[in-house]
Design a protein around this motif. Structure first.
Motif, mmCIF file in Angstrom:
data_model
loop_
_atom_site.group_PDB
_atom_site.id
_atom_site.type_symbol
_atom_site.label_atom_id
_atom_site.label_comp_id
_atom_site.label_asym_id
_atom_site.label_seq_id
_atom_site.Cartn_x
_atom_site.Cartn_y
_atom_site.Cartn_z
ATOM 1 N N ALA A 15 0.586 -1.733 -0.162
ATOM 2 C CA ALA A 15 -0.165 0.421 0.188
ATOM 3 C C ALA A 15 1.147 1.555 -0.229
ATOM 4 O O ALA A 15 0.648 2.613 -0.066
ATOM 5 N N GLY A 16 2.219 0.845 0.379
ATOM 6 C CA GLY A 16 3.010 2.203 0.457
ATOM 7 C C GLY A 16 4.216 1.859 1.119
ATOM 8 O O GLY A 16 4.550 0.704 1.257
ATOM 9 N N GLY A 21 11.456 10.236 1.447
ATOM 10 C CA GLY A 21 10.309 10.136 0.248
ATOM 11 C C GLY A 21 9.429 9.611 0.477
ATOM 12 O O GLY A 21 9.975 8.380 1.244
ATOM 13 N N ILE A 22 8.336 9.372 -0.007
ATOM 14 C CA ILE A 22 7.091 8.830 0.744
ATOM 15 C C ILE A 22 6.229 8.344 -0.667
ATOM 16 O O ILE A 22 6.275 9.316 -1.627
ATOM 17 N N TYR A 23 6.006 7.830 -0.438
ATOM 18 C CA TYR A 23 5.095 7.216 -1.703
ATOM 19 C C TYR A 23 3.941 6.086 -1.460
ATOM 20 O O TYR A 23 3.938 4.540 -0.599
ATOM 21 N N GLY A 78 -7.705 4.354 0.047
ATOM 22 C CA GLY A 78 -8.778 5.726 1.263
ATOM 23 C C GLY A 78 -7.910 5.788 2.601
ATOM 24 O O GLY A 78 -8.323 6.996 3.257
ATOM 25 N N TYR A 79 -6.314 5.350 2.416
ATOM 26 C CA TYR A 79 -6.004 5.418 3.199
ATOM 27 C C TYR A 79 -4.463 6.377 3.310
ATOM 28 O O TYR A 79 -4.079 6.351 2.110
ATOM 29 N N TYR A 125 -1.040 12.379 3.069
ATOM 30 C CA TYR A 125 -2.636 12.089 2.396
ATOM 31 C C TYR A 125 -2.129 11.860 0.902
ATOM 32 O O TYR A 125 -2.174 13.081 0.516
ATOM 33 N N GLY A 126 -1.188 10.381 0.506
ATOM 34 C CA GLY A 126 -1.538 10.928 -1.111
ATOM 35 C C GLY A 126 -2.842 10.575 -2.449
ATOM 36 O O GLY A 126 -2.214 10.632 -3.069
ATOM 37 N N GLY A 127 -3.709 10.042 -1.582
ATOM 38 C CA GLY A 127 -4.551 9.593 -2.198
ATOM 39 C C GLY A 127 -4.690 8.073 -3.163
ATOM 40 O O GLY A 127 -5.435 8.166 -4.774
ATOM 41 N N GLY A 128 -3.212 7.318 -3.051
ATOM 42 C CA GLY A 128 -3.198 6.775 -4.110
ATOM 43 C C GLY A 128 -1.972 6.972 -5.160
ATOM 44 O O GLY A 128 -2.588 7.547 -5.551
#
Length: 141
Positions: free
Chosen positions: A50-51, A63-65, A71-72, A95-98
């Motif tokens: 998921a991330g 860095g975050i992905y 929805g998380y 809060y990337g939204g996917g």
């Protein structure tokens, strides 16, 4: 005599510059990039895909992905020592939204060679419920 002195000085400066560049470059001759992923929820759901978060030792940069439109959001826990010697222990939200990334998520000045601990968790995009945290990962800054 002046000519010899100039030649010696030029040679000394050349060697200093050459070895100075090697010494300066050897501290981070190769950037260490470390990755961390979310873990399992209490019900056993695997959020590994998921991330993800990366930490680059050169520049002390996270860095975050957000890799899933589920929805998380993501929560990054960090434990480290700043360059000024003070401790850093915090949680940072994304809060990337996917299917999005922020390669400039967190850029902090850490004490060179100190240990950096971090883990990635899932969160409900409101920041009040964090779940499915991965294991802590430790690497040098």
């Amino acid at each position: 005599m002046r000519k010899w002195f100039s030649g010696v000085t030029a040679t000394a400066l050349g060697l200093t510059a050459m070895f100075g560049m090697v010494a300066a470059g050897s501290a981070h001759a190769e950037d260490r990039i470390s990755w961390n992923y979310p873990g399992y929820s209490s019900s056993g759901v695997n959020y590994h895909d998921a991330g993800r978060v990366s930490f680059a030792s050169y520049g002390d940069h996270f860095g975050i992905y957000d890799d899933a439109k589920d929805g998380y959001g993501l929560a990054l826990d960090v434990r480290a020592t700043k360059a000024n010697g003070t401790g850093l222990s915090g949680r940072y939200y994304y809060y990337g939204g996917g299917n999005t990334s922020d390669s400039s998520f967190l850029n902090i000045d850490l004490k060179e060679g100190s240990e950096v601990g971090f883990r990635l968790c899932m969160e409900n995009s409101g920041g009040d419920v964090v779940f499915a945290c991965g294991d802590w990962y430790y690497t040098p800054a």
